[in-house]
Motif scaffolding. Structure first.
Motif, mmCIF file in Angstrom:
data_model
loop_
_atom_site.group_PDB
_atom_site.id
_atom_site.type_symbol
_atom_site.label_atom_id
_atom_site.label_comp_id
_atom_site.label_asym_id
_atom_site.label_seq_id
_atom_site.Cartn_x
_atom_site.Cartn_y
_atom_site.Cartn_z
ATOM 1 N N GLY A 177 0.785 -1.224 0.000
ATOM 2 C CA GLY A 177 0.000 0.000 0.000
ATOM 3 C C GLY A 177 0.816 1.271 0.000
ATOM 4 N N MET A 178 0.208 2.303 -0.532
ATOM 5 C CA MET A 178 0.801 3.629 -0.502
ATOM 6 C C MET A 178 0.368 4.300 0.790
ATOM 7 N N SER A 179 1.116 5.266 1.236
ATOM 8 C CA SER A 179 0.826 5.909 2.524
ATOM 9 C C SER A 179 -0.554 6.559 2.552
ATOM 10 N N SER A 180 -1.103 6.870 1.390
ATOM 11 C CA SER A 180 -2.409 7.525 1.345
ATOM 12 C C SER A 180 -3.574 6.528 1.443
ATOM 13 N N ILE A 181 -3.265 5.238 1.420
ATOM 14 C CA ILE A 181 -4.322 4.228 1.467
ATOM 15 C C ILE A 181 -4.396 3.615 2.861
ATOM 16 N N VAL A 182 -5.587 3.612 3.407
ATOM 17 C CA VAL A 182 -5.820 2.972 4.705
ATOM 18 C C VAL A 182 -6.522 1.647 4.420
ATOM 19 N N PHE A 183 -5.974 0.566 4.971
ATOM 20 C CA PHE A 183 -6.550 -0.756 4.777
ATOM 21 C C PHE A 183 -7.313 -1.186 6.015
ATOM 22 N N SER A 184 -8.438 -1.843 5.798
ATOM 23 C CA SER A 184 -9.145 -2.520 6.881
ATOM 24 C C SER A 184 -9.474 -3.916 6.370
ATOM 25 N N PHE A 185 -9.449 -4.857 7.290
ATOM 26 C CA PHE A 185 -9.616 -6.257 6.902
ATOM 27 C C PHE A 185 -10.705 -6.927 7.725
ATOM 28 N N GLU A 186 -11.397 -7.842 7.083
ATOM 29 C CA GLU A 186 -12.254 -8.790 7.777
ATOM 30 C C GLU A 186 -11.819 -10.150 7.286
ATOM 31 N N GLU A 187 -11.995 -11.156 8.143
ATOM 32 C CA GLU A 187 -11.542 -12.500 7.814
ATOM 33 C C GLU A 187 -12.675 -13.496 7.978
ATOM 34 N N ALA A 188 -12.612 -14.535 7.149
ATOM 35 C CA ALA A 188 -13.511 -15.681 7.277
ATOM 36 C C ALA A 188 -12.662 -16.926 7.084
ATOM 37 N N GLU A 189 -12.923 -17.938 7.919
ATOM 38 C CA GLU A 189 -12.126 -19.155 7.817
ATOM 39 C C GLU A 189 -12.806 -20.247 6.994
ATOM 40 N N ASN A 190 -14.025 -19.954 6.535
ATOM 41 C CA ASN A 190 -14.716 -20.925 5.689
ATOM 42 C C ASN A 190 -15.781 -20.205 4.857
ATOM 43 N N ALA A 191 -16.362 -20.947 3.940
ATOM 44 C CA ALA A 191 -17.350 -20.359 3.039
ATOM 45 C C ALA A 191 -18.583 -19.864 3.785
ATOM 46 N N LYS A 192 -19.016 -20.602 4.786
ATOM 47 C CA LYS A 192 -20.214 -20.201 5.537
ATOM 48 C C LYS A 192 -20.028 -18.826 6.162
ATOM 49 N N GLN A 193 -18.887 -18.596 6.803
ATOM 50 C CA GLN A 193 -18.609 -17.286 7.404
ATOM 51 C C GLN A 193 -18.525 -16.207 6.324
ATOM 52 N N ALA A 194 -17.839 -16.529 5.235
ATOM 53 C CA ALA A 194 -17.672 -15.545 4.155
ATOM 54 C C ALA A 194 -19.017 -15.138 3.568
ATOM 55 N N ILE A 195 -19.867 -16.116 3.322
ATOM 56 C CA ILE A 195 -21.178 -15.830 2.735
ATOM 57 C C ILE A 195 -22.016 -14.982 3.689
ATOM 58 N N ALA A 196 -21.939 -15.266 4.982
ATOM 59 C CA ALA A 196 -22.675 -14.451 5.963
ATOM 60 C C ALA A 196 -22.180 -13.006 5.927
ATOM 61 N N GLU B 284 2.019 -9.423 -8.788
ATOM 62 C CA GLU B 284 0.668 -9.903 -9.083
ATOM 63 C C GLU B 284 -0.344 -9.318 -8.098
ATOM 64 N N TRP B 285 0.026 -9.274 -6.824
ATOM 65 C CA TRP B 285 -0.858 -8.663 -5.816
ATOM 66 C C TRP B 285 -1.021 -7.177 -6.093
ATOM 67 N N ASN B 286 0.073 -6.520 -6.440
ATOM 68 C CA ASN B 286 0.022 -5.095 -6.726
ATOM 69 C C ASN B 286 -0.920 -4.828 -7.917
ATOM 70 N N ASP B 287 -0.777 -5.617 -8.980
ATOM 71 C CA ASP B 287 -1.642 -5.456 -10.148
ATOM 72 C C ASP B 287 -3.110 -5.712 -9.782
ATOM 73 N N PHE B 288 -3.349 -6.751 -9.002
ATOM 74 C CA PHE B 288 -4.722 -7.084 -8.622
ATOM 75 C C PHE B 288 -5.373 -5.963 -7.813
ATOM 76 N N LEU B 289 -4.656 -5.442 -6.839
ATOM 77 C CA LEU B 289 -5.251 -4.458 -5.921
ATOM 78 C C LEU B 289 -5.298 -3.042 -6.482
ATOM 79 N N PHE B 290 -4.311 -2.676 -7.296
ATOM 80 C CA PHE B 290 -4.173 -1.268 -7.659
ATOM 81 C C PHE B 290 -4.276 -0.957 -9.130
ATOM 82 N N SER B 291 -4.564 -1.934 -9.965
ATOM 83 C CA SER B 291 -4.671 -1.655 -11.416
ATOM 84 C C SER B 291 -6.106 -1.380 -11.800
#
Length: 121
Positions: free
Chosen positions: A24-43, A114-121
């Motif tokens: 990330g660039m200094s101007s971008i603030v990241f926040s994350f949520e996590e799921a350990e399985n599909a059921k949690q992710a879908i919820a 690859e991560w950089n291209d995915f997130l910032f392109s």
């Protein structure tokens, strides 16, 4: 940037958070949520939270769970960046990912560019 990480391996979720913060660039603030399985992710996806990106492991315990999450993520978040990740990514899995609505199919561990291209392109 609000990101949902879906992976059954906690250490992988932590590594991805660290990697993304490093990209990330200094101007971008990241926040994350996590799921350990599909059921949690879908919820979480059905809760109405707007994610900018969703990273989904293909190889979770139940076959096809990753693809199911991709489909729901794309339905709920038409503008989001959605990546299906797998340590055994090949052309067949990548094609399934694209058909399900993924923006990218990434082999774990993906290269930093690859991560950089995915997130910032």
């Amino acid at each position: 940037m609000h990101i949902l990480i879906v992976d059954d391996i906690k250490d992988m979720r932590e590594v991805l958070k660290v990697l993304i913060k490093m990209l990330g660039m200094s101007s971008i603030v990241f926040s994350f949520e996590e799921a350990e399985n599909a059921k949690q992710a879908i919820a979480l996806l059905r809760s109405g939270v707007a994610y900018d990106a969703v990273l989904i492991d293909y190889d979770m315990p139940s076959c096809g769970e990753g693809l199911a999450v991709v489909v729901i993520a794309r339905e709920r978040l038409p503008q989001a960046r959605i990546a299906l990740m797998s340590g055994r990514m090949d052309e067949d899995i990548a094609a399934l990912a694209k058909t399900a609505g993924a923006s990218a199919a990434l082999k774990k561990p993906a290269h930093v560019h690859e991560w950089n291209d995915f997130l910032f392109s």
